[in-house]
Design an enzyme around this catalytic site. Structure first.
Site, mmCIF file in Angstrom:
data_model
loop_
_atom_site.group_PDB
_atom_site.id
_atom_site.type_symbol
_atom_site.label_atom_id
_atom_site.label_comp_id
_atom_site.label_asym_id
_atom_site.label_seq_id
_atom_site.Cartn_x
_atom_site.Cartn_y
_atom_site.Cartn_z
ATOM 1 C CB SER A 69 0.354 11.582 -39.886
ATOM 2 O OG SER A 69 -0.633 12.566 -40.006
HETATM 3 N N1 SAH Z 1 0.876 17.132 -42.792
HETATM 4 C C1 SAH Z 1 1.245 17.572 -41.467
HETATM 5 C C2 SAH Z 1 0.238 17.103 -40.448
HETATM 6 C C3 SAH Z 1 -0.132 18.189 -39.514
HETATM 7 S S1 SAH Z 1 -1.510 17.905 -38.473
HETATM 8 C C4 SAH Z 1 2.668 17.207 -41.124
HETATM 9 O O1 SAH Z 1 3.339 16.532 -41.922
HETATM 10 O O2 SAH Z 1 3.138 17.640 -40.078
HETATM 11 C C5 SAH Z 1 -2.794 18.769 -39.297
HETATM 12 C C6 SAH Z 1 -2.598 20.230 -39.525
HETATM 13 O O3 SAH Z 1 -3.795 20.727 -40.154
HETATM 14 C C7 SAH Z 1 -2.408 21.090 -38.275
HETATM 15 O O4 SAH Z 1 -1.201 21.781 -38.377
HETATM 16 C C8 SAH Z 1 -3.607 22.025 -38.274
HETATM 17 O O5 SAH Z 1 -3.324 23.327 -37.793
HETATM 18 C C9 SAH Z 1 -3.970 22.056 -39.757
HETATM 19 N N2 SAH Z 1 -5.348 22.477 -40.067
HETATM 20 C C10 SAH Z 1 -6.495 22.167 -39.424
HETATM 21 N N3 SAH Z 1 -7.545 22.752 -40.029
HETATM 22 C C11 SAH Z 1 -7.047 23.458 -41.090
HETATM 23 C C12 SAH Z 1 -7.621 24.290 -42.101
HETATM 24 N N4 SAH Z 1 -8.934 24.515 -42.149
HETATM 25 N N5 SAH Z 1 -6.810 24.847 -43.013
HETATM 26 C C13 SAH Z 1 -5.472 24.635 -42.984
HETATM 27 N N6 SAH Z 1 -4.866 23.866 -42.070
HETATM 28 C C14 SAH Z 1 -5.639 23.283 -41.121
#
Ligand code: SAH
Length: 221
Positions: A69
Site C-alpha cells: 500500500s
Molecule cells: N501489509 C502489506 C500489504 C500487502 S497486500 C505490505 O506492507 O506489503 C495484501 C496481502 O494480503 C497480500 O500479500 C495477500 O497475499 C494477503 N492476503 C490476502 N488474503 C489473505 C488471507 N486470507 N490471509 C492472509 N493473507 C492474505
C-alpha cells in the site's frame, strides 16, 4: 530485496523525511505513527529495481500479483487503529505482503503477529525484517487470516491489508474488550471500516474510499 540499509539518493534518509512532510500535509497527525514511518527504511521491502520509488506516495508491486500500500494508506490505517491509545497492545496483521506495514506496527507494539497466505511472500518479508534487529519480536505465520488467529486471540488491535466482501465475524469475535479492527470492505467500491468492541457491542464506522487486493481464502506456496 535491497539490503542497502542506509540508502543513498532516492533511498536516503532525506528522501524519507520528505515522505513524512508529505504525510503531515496529507493530514496524518499521530506523532508515534510519523516517527515509526521515519525510522523504517521502506526501500528494503521492495525489489531493488523499484527501490528508487519506495518513498513516493504510491502502491508498488511486490510479486505474486500483490502490492504494498502507499505510505499514506499505511499511515492512515495505523492512525485509525491507534485512535488515542498509547500502544496497539496485542496486535494481529492480516496480509504480511512484503512486511513493511508489519515493521511499522512492530515499532508501535511489543506483541505482534502477522499472517500471510502466500508462503513465497512470507519468506521475502522474513528476510527483509531480519535486516532490522529491533523488529525480531514480530511473529510471522503462514496462515489464512480470514479466520483470524484463534490460538493467540484476543487482540487489542487487528488490521487487514486486503479487502473482505463483508466484515468477517471471526475477526470481530477475536477482539479483546475495547479492541479495534481496521479493514477495507467491499468489491468494486471499497471503504475503510473501523470496528470497536465496547461494553454495548460492536460499534462500526465506515470512512475513506480505498482500493485493495481481495482477501482470499486458503493457502498458496
Ligand atoms: N501489509 C502489506 C500489504 C500487502 S497486500 C505490505 O506492507 O506489503 C495484501 C496481502 O494480503 C497480500 O500479500 C495477500 O497475499 C494477503 N492476503 C490476502 N488474503 C489473505 C488471507 N486470507 N490471509 C492472509 N493473507 C492474505
Amino acid at each position: 530485496m535491497n539490503a542497502n540499509l542506509n540508502g543513498v539518493g532516492m533511498t536516503s534518509p532525506r528522501t524519507r523525511e520528505r515522505m513524512i512532510e508529505r504525510l503531515r500535509q496529507q493530514g496524518i497527525r499521530n506523532e508515534a505513527v510519523l516517527t515509526a514511518m521515519n525510522e523504517v527504511p521502506r526501500h528494503i521491502f521492495v525489489a531493488e529495481a523499484l527501490a528508487h520509488r519506495a518513498y513516493e506516495d504510491t502502491p508498488l508491486p511486490i510479486g505474486c500479483k500483490q502490492t504494498i500500500s502507499s505510505p499514506y494508506i499505511v499511515a492512515r490505517m495505523i492512525e485509525m487503529l491507534l485512535e488515542g491509545r498509547a500502544s496497539l497492545g496485542r496486535t494481529l496483521e492480516i496480509g504480511t505482503g512484503c512486511g513493511y506495514q508489519a515493521a511499522i506496527l512492530g515499532r508501535l507494539t511489543r506483541e505482534i503477529y502477522s499472517v500471510e497466505r502466500i508462503a513465497r511472500l512470507l519468506e521475502k518479508a522474513r528476510s527483509a525484517l531480519a535486516i532490522l534487529p529491533e523488529l525480531r519480536h514480530i511473529r510471522l505465520r503462514h496462515a489464512d487470516g480470514s479466520l483470524g488467529l484463534s490460538t493467540v486471540a484476543p487482540f487489542d488491535s487487528i488490521i487487514v491489508a486486503a479487502a473482505a466482501t463483508e466484515v468477517p465475524p471471526s475477526l470481530c469475535a477475536q477482539l479483546a474488550p475495547d479492541g479495534i479492527l481496521v479493514l477495507p470492505v467491499g468489491g468494486n467500491e471499497q471503504y475503510l471500516y473501523r470496528i470497536r468492541r465496547t461494553a454495548q457491542g460492536f460499534m462500526e464506522e465506515s470512512l475513506d474510499a480505498v482500493r485493495f487486493v481481495p482477501l482470499l481464502a486458503g493457502l498458496e506456496k
